[in-house]
Design a protein around this motif. Structure first.
Motif, short mmCIF file in Angstrom:
data_model
loop_
_atom_site.label_atom_id
_atom_site.label_comp_id
_atom_site.label_asym_id
_atom_site.label_seq_id
_atom_site.Cartn_x
_atom_site.Cartn_y
_atom_site.Cartn_z
N TYR A 54 0.87 -1.18 0.00
CA TYR A 54 0.00 0.00 0.00
C TYR A 54 0.90 1.22 0.00
CZ TYR A 54 1.24 0.90 4.83
OH TYR A 54 1.96 1.18 5.97
N VAL A 64 -6.74 0.30 1.50
CA VAL A 64 -6.30 1.52 2.20
C VAL A 64 -6.77 2.78 1.48
CG1 VAL A 64 -4.28 2.88 2.95
CG2 VAL A 64 -4.39 0.41 3.44
N LEU A 68 -9.43 5.55 3.00
CA LEU A 68 -9.03 6.94 3.24
C LEU A 68 -9.83 7.92 2.37
CD1 LEU A 68 -5.17 6.54 3.65
CD2 LEU A 68 -6.94 6.68 5.42
N PHE A 88 0.51 -5.96 5.76
CA PHE A 88 0.65 -4.72 5.00
C PHE A 88 2.11 -4.30 4.96
CE2 PHE A 88 -3.76 -4.61 6.30
CZ PHE A 88 -4.41 -4.07 5.20
N HIS A 90 4.50 -1.04 3.23
CA HIS A 90 4.49 0.23 2.50
C HIS A 90 5.30 0.11 1.22
CE1 HIS A 90 5.09 4.50 1.60
NE2 HIS A 90 3.93 4.65 2.22
N VAL A 123 -6.99 -1.96 11.26
CA VAL A 123 -6.40 -0.99 10.33
C VAL A 123 -7.38 0.14 10.07
CG1 VAL A 123 -5.51 -0.65 7.98
CG2 VAL A 123 -4.89 -2.71 9.26
N ALA A 127 -6.89 4.08 11.20
CA ALA A 127 -6.92 5.16 10.20
C ALA A 127 -8.03 6.17 10.54
CB ALA A 127 -7.13 4.58 8.81
N LEU A 170 3.01 0.32 10.09
CA LEU A 170 1.67 0.62 9.58
C LEU A 170 1.20 2.01 9.99
CD1 LEU A 170 -0.66 -0.43 7.89
CD2 LEU A 170 -1.59 -1.48 9.97
N LEU A 174 0.25 4.72 7.21
CA LEU A 174 -1.09 5.30 7.11
C LEU A 174 -1.03 6.82 7.18
CD1 LEU A 174 -3.22 2.85 9.30
CD2 LEU A 174 -3.31 3.13 6.81
N CYS A 177 -0.02 8.17 3.87
CA CYS A 177 -1.14 8.10 2.93
C CYS A 177 -2.19 9.17 3.23
CB CYS A 177 -1.78 6.71 2.98
SG CYS A 177 -0.74 5.39 2.31
#
Length: 189
Positions: A54, A64, A68, A88, A90, A123, A127, A170, A174, A177
């Protein structure tokens, strides 16, 4: 004339005699096996079994970014399989692993993930907390299928051979992102 080839597969294509779970995984496994048959002493093939990559700029339909996007627009987001677990990783860590493998012209099949499983519910909740939108989440009733039984990436072989280790956990991933969804600042004249 090619002495090294790097290929990204997915973690769902099996290694060895295990039966692929679907046609996509079967096609990937067949490609990997055929490539491995073609190599000789002059060539190395590095095949990475990507787990759940992600990152910024990712296709909007993936978990993801779709989460978002919904949270950024103030919309409800329904987690379809809240107890399913994924490893997950990155995109920056994926790139670093590929570069480390390339620098060593590494050959073999390697898992590429963080080495840790996270429930989709956790997750999404994390987020949502980061953007103060916890009330925007909905969770489907729990019903896990065999495909939902995930294994974390076995990252030690790749790490030991290249020195690579995931650097972005993570939470940090996040946050990176989420920064993508912040509107650009405008100068006031």
């Amino acid at each position: 004339g090619c002495d090294w080839l790097g290929v990204c597969g997915t973690h769902i294509e099996p290694i060895g005699a295990l039966q692929p779970p679907n046609r996509y995984a079967a096609a990937k496994a067949t490609l990997r096996n055929r490539l491995m048959e073609l190599i000789d002493d002059q060539m190395n093939i590095c095949w990475w079994r990507l787990h759940q990559p992600y990152g910024e700029g990712e296709r909007a339909s993936r978990f993801v970014p779709s989460l978002l996007h919904a949270l950024a627009r103030g919309e409800r987001f329904r987690v379809q399989q809240p107890h399913a677990q994924r490893d997950f990783i990155h995109a920056s860590d994926v790139a670093a692993a590929i570069v480390a493998s390339c620098n060593r012209t590494l050959g073999g099949v390697f898992d590429l993930g963080s080495g840790q499983l996270h429930r989709l519910r956790d997750v999404a909740t994390h987020a949502a907390r980061l953007v103060n939108a916890e009330r925007s989440l909905e969770f489907a009733p729990v019903s896990l299928s065999p495909e939902d039984a995930a294994q974390p990436a076995e990252i030690m072989p790749l790490s030991e051979l290249t020195g690579w280790r995931p650097q972005i956990d993570l939470d940090a991933g996040l946050r990176k992102c989420i920064d993508e969804f912040k509107p650009p600042m405008r100068a006031i004249a």
